[in-house]
Design an enzyme around this catalytic site. Structure first.
Site, PDB file in Angstrom:
ATOM      1  N   SER A  59      26.522 -24.571-111.684  1.00  0.00           N
ATOM      2  CA  SER A  59      26.820 -23.263-111.023  1.00  0.00           C
ATOM      3  C   SER A  59      25.454 -22.884-110.297  1.00  0.00           C
ATOM      4  CB  SER A  59      27.190 -22.339-112.207  1.00  0.00           C
ATOM      5  OG  SER A  59      28.272 -22.775-113.010  1.00  0.00           O
ATOM      6  N   ASP A 104      31.842 -18.217-112.758  1.00  0.00           N
ATOM      7  CA  ASP A 104      30.509 -18.756-112.677  1.00  0.00           C
ATOM      8  C   ASP A 104      29.676 -17.570-112.296  1.00  0.00           C
ATOM      9  OD1 ASP A 104      31.294 -21.261-113.348  1.00  0.00           O
ATOM     10  OD2 ASP A 104      30.941 -21.957-111.233  1.00  0.00           O
TER      11      ASP A 104
END
Length: 371
Positions: A59, A104
């Site tokens: 991420s 995320d």
């Protein structure tokens, strides 16, 4: 900065700097929609630094967008609630061409030290989940680069399309008129109630019974809630960690076989999407990313209670749940059994190994540090 607001991102020429442009465009658009006077455009001197390996599926793009957006807000003296920032950053990352779902970004903004977070959407919200103290997550890079933005059209976004097709087909199959389903159904959560009713009418409480293509999405959601229920239960720490590990192993199997996101994506993906749209079925023809599959197996063979891919898939990292007491030996075993051959071939430098395999505990999300 006005030039950045008006600048179109070249989706065919991916650059990391584009994520900063996403953050600025997102802030500017949202601030205007809230009636904030953004004032005269000003220049910013910006330094970006980080140690997350490229394409590791950890991420980093979401973290970049979130930190950029928050830094820009601070520069303008503007502050929005975390929930709003999470939604804004999810929306603005789509300027890069990735149909991100928002998880995320939400955890990048809303994370708390010592807790996992159960993320729900529509609206975005987070519930603290206290993890058992006897377990540690070990992150290990497969060294197969996960190029989420570069391959979005054929991999990541393709799964979004397939799930939307699945949701529409389910809606029609379970009683919605075709035009109503096409106009109203956007995600599988939009038809979950119909699926549950369909299942309960047949003596089951499992929405997956409606169509197998939705199996990963619904079963993964169920595993997430089972994970939370497990850590809140009265099980012993030993039993709790085993159950959590089992859920992670089940998740990886589902990602690999049902969702096919630990694969090297080829023409079969388009074929699957077309077959599903025509017949309402999906032939499962996984073509695995061998490095990721090998890494997960090495983790499981060396005492991990559970291991699964993390991130968008198609390469990147695995995350393993390991008992605290064996973490040093576990990491040493990974170095010997997975990474040493890559070091010998010159794929990575031995001195950089700490970037590719390490233990991790939940920490806080994005923040402004004032000096």
């Amino acid at each position: 900065m006005l030039g950045i607001v008006l600048q179109e991102i070249d989706l065919k020429n991916h650059k990391w700097g584009h994520y900063f442009i996403c953050g600025y465009k997102g802030y500017y658009e949202y601030a205007k929609s809230k009636g904030v006077d953004v004032g005269v455009p000003v220049g910013l001197d910006v330094l970006i630094d980080g140690t997350v390996p490229t394409g590791s599926g950890l991420s980093s793009s979401a973290a970049f967008v979130c930190s950029s957006t928050i830094a820009i807000m601070a520069a303008f003296g503007v502050n929005f609630p975390k929930k709003e920032i999470a939604q804004v950053t999810c929306d603005c990352e789509r300027h890069i061409g990735t149909q991100s779902g928002g998880m995320d970004q939400a955890i990048s903004v809303m994370a708390k030290t010592g807790f996992a977070e159960l993320i729900d959407f529509n609206p975005i919200r987070a519930t603290d989940v206290q993890l058992p103290p006897g377990g540690t997550f070990v992150i290990a890079h497969s060294l197969a680069e996960s190029q989420k933005a570069v391959t979005a059209a054929t991999n990541y976004n393709n799964r979004v399309v397939e799930c939307r097709l699945a949701a529409i087909m389910l809606g029609i199959k379970l009683g919605m008129k075709p035009q109503e389903a096409i106009s109203k159904v956007k995600t599988l959560s939009d038809v979950e109630g119909l699926c549950v009713k369909f299942a309960s009418d047949r003596g089951s409480n499992d929405p997956v019974i409606a169509v197998k293509r939705a199996a990963h999405v619904y079963s993964e959601a169920r595993r997430v809630h089972t994970f939370k229920d497990t850590v809140m239960s009265s099980l012993s720490e030993e039993e709790m960690l085993k159950k959590l590990g089992d859920l992670m192993n089940e998740s990886h199997y589902s990602c690999s076989v049902l969702y096919e996101c630990s694969e090297i994506c080829g023409p079969v993906c388009l074929k699957n999407a077309l077959l599903f749209s025509v017949y309402g079925i999906l032939p499962l023809i996984p073509v695995f990313c061998p490095e990721l599959q090998e890494l997960v197996k090495v983790c499981q063979d060396n005492g991990a209670l559970g291991a699964r891919l993390t991130g968008a898939g198609w390469g990147g990292c695995a995350v393993a749940l390991v008992k605290e007491a064996i973490v040093p030996q576990f990491i040493l075993n990974l170095k010997e059994q997975f990474y040493q051959s890559r070091i010998d071939k010159g794929v990575i430098n031995k001195n950089d190994l700490g970037l590719y395999v390490f233990a991790s505990k939940p920490s806080s999300g994005a923040a402004i540090l004032k000096f």
